[in-house]
Scaffold this active site. Sequence first.
Site, PDB file in Angstrom:
ATOM      1  CB  CYS A   8      22.734 -14.910 -44.492  1.00 60.34           C
ATOM      2  SG  CYS A   8      21.081 -15.836 -44.974  1.00 60.34           S
ATOM      3  CG  HIS A  38      23.703 -13.408 -46.952  1.00 61.37           C
ATOM      4  ND1 HIS A  38      22.700 -14.215 -47.350  1.00 61.37           N
ATOM      5  CD2 HIS A  38      22.433 -13.018 -46.568  1.00 61.37           C
ATOM      6  CE1 HIS A  38      22.163 -14.719 -47.381  1.00 61.37           C
ATOM      7  NE2 HIS A  38      21.498 -13.740 -46.913  1.00 61.37           N
ATOM      8  CG  ASN A  59      18.512 -14.792 -48.619  1.00 63.66           C
ATOM      9  OD1 ASN A  59      19.437 -15.594 -48.311  1.00 63.66           O
ATOM     10  ND2 ASN A  59      18.075 -14.362 -48.167  1.00 63.66           N
TER      11      ASN A  59
END
EC number: 2.3.1.180
Length: 323
Positions: free
Chosen positions: A112, A252, A282
């Site tokens: 990420c 993120h 996500n």
Amino acid sequence: MSVKISATAHYVPERIVTNDDLARVMDTNDEWIQKHTGIKTRHFAMDDENTSDLATKVGEELLQKSGLSAEQIDLIIVSTITPDSLTPATANLVQRKLNAKNAFSFDISSACAGFVFGLSTAEKFMRSGRYQHAIVISAETNSKMMDFQDRTSAVFFGDGAGGVILSNSDQANDDFYVDEKINTAANGTEYIHSGRINPIKEIKSTNFPSLDAFYQDGRKVFEFATGIVPEQMKTILEKNHLTETIDYVIPHQANLRIIEQLSQKLDLPMEKFVVNVVDYGNTSSAGLAMALDQLQQKHPEPKTVLLTGFGAGLDFGSIIIKL
């Protein structure tokens, strides 16, 4: 010589997956997912749409927005932990699909944090003066790596891609780069993992490689994301005298609760945080790149932005840019 961001773009697959859709295949529900993650929907790539396809869509839009031809691109970097294959690199596939015949290409695997790492890497190549235009794309098809019996992980993730074109400029005011801080917390290698391949024990005809599904220790990741990461963010903001004056923060897009914690720890209002996790889930490293394009579309005026990525490794990095 300056390096500027000459275009931003993002893409998500058409298939929208709701929390109720997931509740049909695992023991969960919409109320629990929204309460713990803030996520309402996510997009899944299906019908043979793979990571390179998502990345290519972004590449095509970047070329269209910038007015550049594929032949003018010197470098293509793709950050992904869900590649089409271990080899060739997904970036190689994107180069072929774009017909960027003069570009060299490679992948970055920093989970990420990948977009921050990729942007930092491309900036160094561009600063050498040997290259004129570089494409940096983060693309993920997280859905293909999920264990849909693991409700502690599968409910978080979605698929998508985003990216930028970096171009050389002779105008000092064009330079996008302000500062960066990149780290790896080496004691976190077991907190998140995906696609592990075991070594063979003996030579036999039935040997065949297999990958494990995505796994994360949610509590440890939350502690890391709300403990070590905001300290790095504070440090780079203080160093550049932007603690209170930074225009926007793109963290993120892990989950909404972590972003809310970052807002509190940095003492910055949520209005300064660019958020897409509610609708996209996500999307690993792609979330930052996607949010950057969304911000640019909504607020095209000049601005200073802090990008912070953190994920498996544990890799984490912050980069301050001007648009």
